[in-house]
Write a protein that holds these residues in place. Structure first.
Motif, PDB file in Angstrom:
ATOM      1  N   GLN A 149       0.828  -1.203   0.000  1.00 12.12           N
ATOM      2  CA  GLN A 149       0.000   0.000   0.000  1.00 12.12           C
ATOM      3  C   GLN A 149       0.863   1.253   0.000  1.00 12.12           C
ATOM      4  O   GLN A 149       1.758   1.412   0.843  1.00 12.12           O
ATOM      5  CB  GLN A 149      -0.905   0.020   1.232  1.00 12.12           C
ATOM      6  CG  GLN A 149      -1.752   1.276   1.379  1.00 12.12           C
ATOM      7  CD  GLN A 149      -2.862   1.367   0.359  1.00 12.12           C
ATOM      8  OE1 GLN A 149      -3.591   0.408   0.128  1.00 12.12           O
ATOM      9  NE2 GLN A 149      -2.996   2.542  -0.263  1.00 12.12           N
ATOM     10  N   VAL A 150       0.568   2.142  -0.925  1.00 14.49           N
ATOM     11  CA  VAL A 150       1.183   3.469  -0.951  1.00 14.49           C
ATOM     12  C   VAL A 150       0.070   4.485  -0.757  1.00 14.49           C
ATOM     13  O   VAL A 150      -0.910   4.495  -1.504  1.00 14.49           O
ATOM     14  CB  VAL A 150       1.912   3.735  -2.286  1.00 14.49           C
ATOM     15  CG1 VAL A 150       2.391   5.188  -2.345  1.00 14.49           C
ATOM     16  CG2 VAL A 150       3.083   2.783  -2.459  1.00 14.49           C
ATOM     17  N   THR A 151       0.215   5.319   0.248  1.00 14.19           N
ATOM     18  CA  THR A 151      -0.761   6.353   0.526  1.00 14.19           C
ATOM     19  C   THR A 151      -0.063   7.707   0.518  1.00 14.19           C
ATOM     20  O   THR A 151       0.918   7.900   1.249  1.00 14.19           O
ATOM     21  CB  THR A 151      -1.442   6.135   1.886  1.00 14.19           C
ATOM     22  OG1 THR A 151      -2.045   4.835   1.915  1.00 14.19           O
ATOM     23  CG2 THR A 151      -2.512   7.195   2.134  1.00 14.19           C
ATOM     24  N   VAL A 152      -0.551   8.612  -0.301  1.00 18.09           N
ATOM     25  CA  VAL A 152       0.033   9.947  -0.415  1.00 18.09           C
ATOM     26  C   VAL A 152      -0.958  10.946   0.171  1.00 18.09           C
ATOM     27  O   VAL A 152      -2.074  11.091  -0.331  1.00 18.09           O
ATOM     28  CB  VAL A 152       0.358  10.299  -1.874  1.00 18.09           C
ATOM     29  CG1 VAL A 152       1.046  11.660  -1.940  1.00 18.09           C
ATOM     30  CG2 VAL A 152       1.237   9.219  -2.504  1.00 18.09           C
ATOM     31  N   SER A 153      -0.551  11.620   1.216  1.00 21.39           N
ATOM     32  CA  SER A 153      -1.428  12.597   1.860  1.00 21.39           C
ATOM     33  C   SER A 153      -1.203  13.984   1.294  1.00 21.39           C
ATOM     34  O   SER A 153      -0.083  14.345   0.930  1.00 21.39           O
ATOM     35  CB  SER A 153      -1.171  12.612   3.372  1.00 21.39           C
ATOM     36  OG  SER A 153       0.145  13.036   3.643  1.00 21.39           O
ATOM     37  N   SER A 154      -2.266  14.743   1.229  1.00 21.81           N
ATOM     38  CA  SER A 154      -2.180  16.108   0.661  1.00 21.81           C
ATOM     39  C   SER A 154      -1.824  17.117   1.725  1.00 21.81           C
ATOM     40  O   SER A 154      -1.803  16.828   2.904  1.00 21.81           O
ATOM     41  CB  SER A 154      -3.508  16.482   0.007  1.00 21.81           C
ATOM     42  OG  SER A 154      -4.550  16.375   0.938  1.00 21.81           O
TER      43      SER A 154
END
Length: 120
Positions: free
Chosen positions: A115-120
Motif C-alpha cells: 500500500q502506498v498512501t500519499v497525503s495532501s
C-alpha cells in the motif's frame, strides 16, 4: 513454485519520494520482464512501469518523468523510484514477473501488493 514479494509501501506526504522493491525467487529459468501495477479502490489494476530483460521500459503517462523503474538485477529484484508523489498516486502497488521456465513456457506471477498512501 515462484514467489514475488513487494516491499516499501508506506504513508508519504505529497511531493515526497518513495522507493518500492520487488524480489522474485523460486523455480526460475529466466525473468523475461518485471513490472509495477497499481489499483486504487473502485478502479482496475493499471500498468505503472515495466521493464524487460533487455532494458526496454514502458511507463504510464501519469507517472512519466516522476517514476523510474530500475533494470532487473542479477538477483531478480527490481526497484520503482517514485518522486513528486501526488494524492492520486495512492493505491495498492503490485509487482508482476513474467517468467520463462525450463520448458520454454512463459507464466506471469503476481505479488500480494504493497500500500502506498500519499497525503495532501
Amino acid at each position: 513454485q515462484v514467489n514475488v514479494v513487494e516491499s516499501g509501501g508506506t504513508l508519504v506526504q505529497a511531493e515526497g519520494s518513495l522507493s518500492l522493491s520487488c524480489a522474485v525467487s523460486g523455480r526460475i529459468f529466466r525473468v523475461n520482464a518485471m513490472g509495477w501495477y497499481r489499483q486504487a479502490p473502485g478502479n482496475q489494476r493499471d500498468l505503472v512501469a515495466r521493464i524487460t530483460d533487455i532494458g526496454t521500459t514502458n511507463y504510464a503517462n501519469s507517472v512519466q518523468g516522476r517514476f523510474t523503474i530500475s533494470k532487473i538485477n542479477a538477483d531478480n529484484t527490481v526497484t520503482l523510484q517514485m518522486k513528486s508523489l501526488k494524492p492520486e498516486d495512492t493505491a495498492v502497488y503490485y509487482c508482476k514477473a513474467s517468467i520463462l521456465d525450463r520448458l520454454g513456457r512463459f507464466n506471469d506471477y503476481w505479488g500480494q501488493g504493497t500500500q502506498v498512501t500519499v497525503s495532501s
